[in-house]
Design an enzyme around this catalytic site. Structure first.
Site, mmCIF file in Angstrom:
data_model
loop_
_atom_site.group_PDB
_atom_site.id
_atom_site.type_symbol
_atom_site.label_atom_id
_atom_site.label_comp_id
_atom_site.label_asym_id
_atom_site.label_seq_id
_atom_site.Cartn_x
_atom_site.Cartn_y
_atom_site.Cartn_z
ATOM 1 N N HIS A 100 0.834 -1.208 0.000
ATOM 2 C CA HIS A 100 0.000 0.000 0.000
ATOM 3 C C HIS A 100 0.860 1.246 0.000
ATOM 4 O O HIS A 100 1.935 1.277 0.586
ATOM 5 C CB HIS A 100 -0.957 0.015 1.199
ATOM 6 C CG HIS A 100 -0.272 -0.171 2.515
ATOM 7 N ND1 HIS A 100 0.059 -1.421 3.009
ATOM 8 C CD2 HIS A 100 0.157 0.722 3.438
ATOM 9 C CE1 HIS A 100 0.666 -1.282 4.171
ATOM 10 N NE2 HIS A 100 0.736 0.009 4.457
ATOM 11 N N HIS A 102 0.912 5.154 1.126
ATOM 12 C CA HIS A 102 0.281 6.186 1.959
ATOM 13 C C HIS A 102 0.307 7.516 1.210
ATOM 14 O O HIS A 102 1.347 7.894 0.660
ATOM 15 C CB HIS A 102 1.059 6.397 3.259
ATOM 16 C CG HIS A 102 1.056 5.236 4.203
ATOM 17 N ND1 HIS A 102 0.233 5.187 5.307
ATOM 18 C CD2 HIS A 102 1.780 4.097 4.229
ATOM 19 C CE1 HIS A 102 0.463 4.063 5.973
ATOM 20 N NE2 HIS A 102 1.408 3.380 5.341
HETATM 21 P P1 AMP Z 1 2.001 0.314 7.341
HETATM 22 O O1 AMP Z 1 2.754 0.596 8.617
HETATM 23 O O2 AMP Z 1 2.580 1.027 6.153
HETATM 24 O O3 AMP Z 1 1.806 -1.183 7.097
HETATM 25 O O4 AMP Z 1 0.587 0.980 7.558
HETATM 26 C C1 AMP Z 1 -0.605 0.287 7.638
HETATM 27 C C2 AMP Z 1 -1.690 1.323 7.729
HETATM 28 O O5 AMP Z 1 -2.937 0.677 7.533
HETATM 29 C C3 AMP Z 1 -1.756 2.058 9.067
HETATM 30 O O6 AMP Z 1 -1.635 3.461 8.846
HETATM 31 C C4 AMP Z 1 -3.162 1.693 9.614
HETATM 32 O O7 AMP Z 1 -3.776 2.752 10.294
HETATM 33 C C5 AMP Z 1 -3.894 1.326 8.331
HETATM 34 N N1 AMP Z 1 -4.989 0.364 8.480
HETATM 35 C C6 AMP Z 1 -4.957 -0.842 9.094
HETATM 36 N N2 AMP Z 1 -6.141 -1.465 8.993
HETATM 37 C C7 AMP Z 1 -6.949 -0.624 8.301
HETATM 38 C C8 AMP Z 1 -8.311 -0.689 7.867
HETATM 39 N N3 AMP Z 1 -9.085 -1.744 8.120
HETATM 40 N N4 AMP Z 1 -8.818 0.361 7.174
HETATM 41 C C9 AMP Z 1 -8.045 1.447 6.910
HETATM 42 N N5 AMP Z 1 -6.757 1.561 7.285
HETATM 43 C C10 AMP Z 1 -6.202 0.545 7.969
#
Ligand code: AMP
Ligand code: ZN
Length: 146
Positions: A100, A102
């Site tokens: 993903h 950001h």
């Molecule tokens: P990362 O540290 O790059 O893996 O970030 C994962 C991101 O996913 C974090 O900013 C979380 O807040 C976000 N996240 C986790 N679960 C969900 C969800 N169900 N819907 C939206 N965002 C999510």
């Protein structure tokens, strides 16, 4: 069934606040936003990280992130810039193992802390935020068609 929360969002089996969707990617609000309008752009097809991401989808991911950043500038959120960040692997703080990107909107002079408040961050007015970003996309479309 692969137990991936982002695949569940793509399939409509888990809730999200969506703002963008095309053949390759979807974008929705991050559930723990660093700033207002913080989005995640994900490929519809599951991959875990950069090692397993099809480069074509990597291009689509960045193209959507670029477009959404430009849309947020034009939206009523009126951002001045953005951080586009992809955490690749545990060593880089990846916590959700569906690749993903950001998109973190930024404002001149904001006092962003990426780590502080991680646990307590919550979405405020998610529907209004998503709606403002969708309007920004419409404004960008209109600007580009004139
Ligand atoms: P990362 O540290 O790059 O893996 O970030 C994962 C991101 O996913 C974090 O900013 C979380 O807040 C976000 N996240 C986790 N679960 C969900 C969800 N169900 N819907 C939206 N965002 C999510
Ligand atoms: Zn997945």
């Amino acid at each position: 069934m692969n137990n991936c929360v982002f695949c569940a969002i793509v399939d409509g089996d888990a809730p999200s606040v969506p703002v963008y969707d095309d053949d390759d990617v979807v974008a929705f609000l991050d559930i723990r936003p660093i700033t207002r309008g913080h989005l995640l752009v994900i490929p519809k097809r599951h991959s875990q990280d950069l090692e397993t991401l099809d480069p074509h989808l990597g291009g689509a991911l960045f193209a959507a992130g670029q477009r959404l950043s430009r849309a947020i500038r034009r939206s009523d959120l009126r951002s001045d810039g953005a951080n586009l960040v992809l955490n690749d692997g545990k060593a880089a703080f990846q916590t959700v193992f569906h690749t993903h990107l950001h998109v973190v909107p930024r404002w001149t002079g904001d006092t962003l802390r990426f780590v502080t408040g991680f646990v307590t961050r919550r979405l405020k007015n998610p529907e209004a935020t998503a709606s403002a970003i969708r309007t920004g996309l419409t404004r960008l479309d209109e600007e580009e068609s004139t």
